[in-house]
Design a protein around this motif. Structure first.
Motif, short mmCIF file in Angstrom:
data_model
loop_
_atom_site.label_atom_id
_atom_site.label_comp_id
_atom_site.label_asym_id
_atom_site.label_seq_id
_atom_site.Cartn_x
_atom_site.Cartn_y
_atom_site.Cartn_z
N MET A 11 -2.48 0.78 -12.01
CA MET A 11 -3.57 0.15 -12.78
C MET A 11 -4.58 1.23 -13.15
N PRO A 12 -4.77 1.47 -14.44
CA PRO A 12 -5.74 2.50 -14.82
C PRO A 12 -7.17 2.05 -14.54
N LYS A 13 -8.03 3.04 -14.36
CA LYS A 13 -9.46 2.76 -14.13
C LYS A 13 -10.02 1.91 -15.27
N ARG B 69 -8.52 8.21 -6.49
CA ARG B 69 -8.55 7.33 -7.66
C ARG B 69 -8.65 5.86 -7.25
N ASN B 70 -7.89 5.51 -6.21
CA ASN B 70 -7.89 4.11 -5.76
C ASN B 70 -9.24 3.72 -5.16
N ILE B 71 -9.86 4.65 -4.44
CA ILE B 71 -11.19 4.38 -3.87
C ILE B 71 -12.19 4.15 -5.01
N LYS C 193 -15.83 -4.14 5.78
CA LYS C 193 -15.23 -2.94 6.36
C LYS C 193 -13.69 -2.97 6.34
N ASP C 194 -13.11 -4.14 6.13
CA ASP C 194 -11.65 -4.25 6.13
C ASP C 194 -11.06 -4.47 4.74
N ARG C 195 -11.86 -4.21 3.74
CA ARG C 195 -11.42 -4.46 2.37
C ARG C 195 -10.25 -3.57 1.94
N SER C 196 -9.28 -4.21 1.30
CA SER C 196 -8.14 -3.49 0.76
C SER C 196 -8.54 -2.78 -0.53
N LEU C 197 -7.94 -1.62 -0.76
CA LEU C 197 -8.15 -0.93 -2.04
C LEU C 197 -7.14 -1.41 -3.08
N MET D 186 0.83 -1.22 0.00
CA MET D 186 0.00 0.00 0.00
C MET D 186 0.85 1.26 0.00
N PHE D 187 2.16 1.08 -0.09
CA PHE D 187 3.09 2.20 -0.05
C PHE D 187 2.67 3.25 -1.08
N LEU D 188 2.48 4.48 -0.66
CA LEU D 188 2.14 5.60 -1.55
C LEU D 188 0.77 5.46 -2.23
N SER D 189 -0.09 4.61 -1.69
CA SER D 189 -1.43 4.49 -2.27
C SER D 189 -2.38 5.49 -1.65
N ARG D 190 -2.03 6.00 -0.49
CA ARG D 190 -2.85 6.99 0.20
C ARG D 190 -1.97 7.76 1.18
#
Ligand SMILES: *Cc1c(COP(=O)(O)O)cnc(C)c1O
Length: 364
Positions: A344-346, A268-270, A293-297, A177-181
């Motif tokens: 990963m693009p939308k 974007r990730n959300i 509630k614990d889902r990874s993005l 998740m580094f730099l994802s949020r």
């Protein structure tokens, strides 16, 4: 063949723009007549590359000045030993681990070789499909730190709230998740991550560590190369660093800045993850494997509701034919997993969901 949509958990997709830039630089980096792979790590050229990479990640994450940024080797896995060696063996020799998946478990087991590692919470009872309540854990009085794996790459869970460490240092494996949020670095004693999930190519591991936690003295029974002090004192240039990997990470940092930074990436990730989770939630054929509630993005594991292995194999084979690679789930979970990192693009997620809907219709 053109580019595919690559849903690999790691090494994983990199931004196409970054790959093209690296390609343009490959033969002759900025007119110096050689590639980054061929230049001395003591050269002015490379010194600029590593300094700029550090400045950019500091800016992106808002890393306070009293934290060191280290570019190391040995992957995320070597940190499973470097963390207890440097932060605990030199102090009380005790640390608490929250075990939420394979990587946390490996870190816990490795630490047990050097220190007294306590497992203070675990979600293994339900195959790591949730994050345990960490608001009031029995943190050991003499724990040198509390350890978490903040995003569980294999099981697809993430912490939406950091554990209450009762004043103890928090150490976090942020590999996937580094730099994802945005994260508030000041809440951590140490953050580390292997680059090959969300940042760059394999071969670099980034460690962000609060300066006062680095043992000041040389520790005789820890190999020089495994001491944070060695690398901190030399600004990651004690020995030959993974030059090419650092350069690639640097290009990704620039790309992230151009995209608007981590808040924008988070949005974007959300948005991307929502497309996939919304589909899974209404599907008659597929379902996600973790507590909502614990889902990874970043990592989205899913299975067929019927647990139909043949149908899953068919799905993976046909998705490959349709230009989507690496959707096979981790061997310990089975089913499928879509890793949808920053790069990963939308459009890739939309294509996957369209494909799933079509597959569901055809295989009713
Ligand atoms: C992949 C991964 C690791 C291990 O990384 P290596 O670089 O292969 O050692 C550790 N932690 C997490 C969360 C990972 O996803």
């Amino acid at each position: 063949m053109g580019r595919v949509y690559n849903f690999s958990a790691g090494p994983a997709v990199l931004p196409e723009e970054v790959l093209k830039e690296a390609q343009a630089d490959l033969i002759d980096y900025k007119g110096c007549g050689m590639s980054v792979m061929e230049m001395s790590h003591r050269s002015k050229m490379f010194d600029d590359i590593i300094k700029e990479a550090e400045a950019d990640i500091r800016e992106l994450m808002g890393i306070p000045n009293n934290y060191k940024v280290l570019f190391l080797q040995g992957g995320g896995s070597l940190q499973f030993s470097m963390v207890p060696m440097n932060l605990s063996m030199t102090r009380n020799g005790v640390a608490d681990y929250i075990v939420t998946g394979n990587w946390a478990k490996k870190a816990y087991q490795e630490a047990s070789r050097f220190i007294k590692a306590n497992k203070i919470a675990s979600s293994e009872d339900k195959t790591f499909t949730y994050i345990p309540d960490c608001s009031d854990l029995e943190v050991s009085d003499d724990a040198d730190y509390v350890y978490i794996c903040e995003n569980n790459t294999i099981y697809g869970t993430t912490y939406n709230e950091l554990p209450n460490t009762k004043g103890k240092l928090l150490v976090s494996d942020q590999s996937s998740m580094f730099l994802s949020r945005p994260v508030d670095v000041s809440k951590y004693g140490l953050i580390f991550g292997g680059a090959q999930k969300n940042i760059g190519p394999a071969g670099v591991c980034i460690v962000i560590v609060r300066e006062d936690l680095i043992p000041e003295e040389d520790v005789k029974n820890i190999p020089n190369m495994l001491q944070y002090k060695t690398h901190a004192d030399a600004n990651s240039l004690f020995n030959t660093p993974p030059c090419w990997g650092i350069y690639m990470c640097g290009l990704v940092f620039k790309w992230l800045k151009k995209m608007g930074g981590l808040e924008v990436m988070n949005q974007r990730n959300i948005e991307k993850a929502k497309i996939l989770y919304d589909y899974l939630d209404q599907s008659d054929m597929f379902t996600g494997t973790v507590v909502a509630k614990d889902r990874s993005l970043m990592n989205v594991p899913f299975v067929t509701k019927a647990g139909d292995k043949d149908l899953e194999a068919k799905f993976i084979a046909e998705s490959k034919e349709a230009g989507m690679e690496n959707l096979k789930g981790h061997r310990t979970v089975g089913g499928m997993r879509a890793s949808i990192y920053n790069a990963m693009p939308k459009a890739g997620v939309e294509k996957l969901v369209d494909f799933m809907a079509e597959f569901e219709k055809k295989n009713k």
